[in-house]
Design a protein around this motif. Sequence first.
Motif, PDB file in Angstrom:
ATOM      1  N   ASN A 162      -2.796  -2.541   6.791  1.00  0.00           N
ATOM      2  CA  ASN A 162      -2.959  -2.607   5.306  1.00  0.00           C
ATOM      3  C   ASN A 162      -4.393  -1.599   5.296  1.00  0.00           C
ATOM      4  OD1 ASN A 162      -3.845  -3.374   2.748  1.00  0.00           O
ATOM      5  ND2 ASN A 162      -2.856  -5.287   2.913  1.00  0.00           N
ATOM      6  N   ASN A 215      -3.254   5.799  -3.202  1.00  0.00           N
ATOM      7  CA  ASN A 215      -1.926   6.235  -3.659  1.00  0.00           C
ATOM      8  C   ASN A 215      -2.242   7.590  -4.373  1.00  0.00           C
ATOM      9  OD1 ASN A 215      -1.382   3.110  -3.421  1.00  0.00           O
ATOM     10  ND2 ASN A 215       0.575   4.241  -3.615  1.00  0.00           N
ATOM     11  N   ARG A 223      -8.070  -1.945  -3.357  1.00  0.00           N
ATOM     12  CA  ARG A 223      -6.704  -2.346  -3.225  1.00  0.00           C
ATOM     13  C   ARG A 223      -6.390  -3.082  -4.506  1.00  0.00           C
ATOM     14  NH1 ARG A 223      -8.863  -4.178   1.640  1.00  0.00           N
ATOM     15  NH2 ARG A 223      -7.777  -3.302   3.492  1.00  0.00           N
ATOM     16  N   ARG A 273      -3.034  -5.477  -5.840  1.00  0.00           N
ATOM     17  CA  ARG A 273      -1.889  -6.251  -5.384  1.00  0.00           C
ATOM     18  C   ARG A 273      -1.270  -7.152  -6.533  1.00  0.00           C
ATOM     19  NH1 ARG A 273       1.497 -10.065  -3.782  1.00  0.00           N
ATOM     20  NH2 ARG A 273       1.651 -10.556  -1.666  1.00  0.00           N
ATOM     21  N   SER A 283       1.816  -3.395  -4.036  1.00  0.00           N
ATOM     22  CA  SER A 283       0.352  -2.943  -3.832  1.00  0.00           C
ATOM     23  C   SER A 283       0.410  -1.471  -3.715  1.00  0.00           C
ATOM     24  CB  SER A 283      -0.187  -3.602  -2.677  1.00  0.00           C
ATOM     25  OG  SER A 283       0.055  -2.831  -1.519  1.00  0.00           O
ATOM     26  N   ARG A 302       3.920  -1.444   0.093  1.00  0.00           N
ATOM     27  CA  ARG A 302       2.940  -0.404  -0.575  1.00  0.00           C
ATOM     28  C   ARG A 302       3.804   0.775  -1.352  1.00  0.00           C
ATOM     29  NH1 ARG A 302      -2.194   0.573   0.974  1.00  0.00           N
ATOM     30  NH2 ARG A 302      -2.294  -1.780   0.855  1.00  0.00           N
TER      31      ARG A 302
END
Length: 310
Positions: free
Chosen positions: A56, A61, A125, A127, A133, A275
């Motif tokens: 993780n 992104n 992060r 989620r 995520s 992800r």
Amino acid sequence: MAHRWKNTLTDRDVTPEAAFLNRRQIIGGLAGAGLLGGAASVGLMGSAAPVSAQENTMEPNSWEDITTYNNFYEFGTGKEDPARYAHEMTTSPWSVEIDGLVDRPGAYQIEDIMAKMIVEERLYRFRCVEAWSMVIPWNGFELKDLLELAGVQSGAKYVAFETLYRPEEMRGQRRATLPWPYVEGLRLDEAMHPLTIMATGIYGKDIPNQNGAPMRLVVPWKYGFKSIKSVVRITLTDTQPPTTWNTAIGREYGFYSNVNPNVDHPRWSQATERRVGGGLFAKRIPTLMFNGYEEEVASLYAGMDLTKFY
Ligand SMILES: Nc1nc2c(c(=O)[nH]1)N[C@H]1C(S)=C(S)[C@@H](COP(=O)(O)O)O[C@H]1N2
Ligand SMILES: [Mo]
């Protein structure tokens, strides 16, 4: 104009430095051009998350992922609907009504807010309760600073938030998919926590409409639906406020909604996540307790049964 360089990058699991710094240089020009509003002092702050699961990672992104795969039911329930239709929402002028148990209630113009806030970069992060995520480089300021601008009174225990209601520009609001306007809430200590921000940008650019322009909440240790978009009202109260998904399906979505791999959704597991952008054959990755922010926020819930307060 508020200027402060916060350089507290502590996350050992942050994206390979070179790639990220490179991207930051590219976006730096845009931020410098004033696209963040008056207070474009962009600091770099990692999530300070412990590296408890190698898979993780904190690899950010892409802009494309973050701005084309969205949940914003005011524009439709499809993941592509917000990117397609959110441009129909007018975001200027914009003001946020801050009321309830505050010393200085009133309509705060976004320009006046931005002139007083310290905008930082926060790589968090993100989620969703649906078990996908992302990792998003937000620009924003601590909610605490905005609440202090209005002056929180001693009787306040909760903070309620409300999204714009404007069906003529928000086509999803013409249907009763959810009770409108979308509302959310936090306990006051959650709202005042330094990880809780109002995001006004992504990758150093103004936050796109589909991500909640001009200002949206981001609470990184909670499921995404707590992070209410396009906020027009913030109310300090002494009672727990109603929240949209809890009102809609209370058995599945609680007030707290802390990311918790040990408490499954009634209809699916929350132990792992997908992800976004990982490609067709990407493995699911483990979901982290409090989404990786356990060290920072677990004390807020000491002694609480997290299966009961889901
Ligand atoms: N007003 C409003 N806020 C909202 C939503 C929404 O439908 N309306 N969706 C929530 C959900 S379910 C998620 S996962 C996140 C998605 O944020 P993103 O599109 O920026 O990734 O926004 C949250 N905030
Ligand atoms: Mo979500």
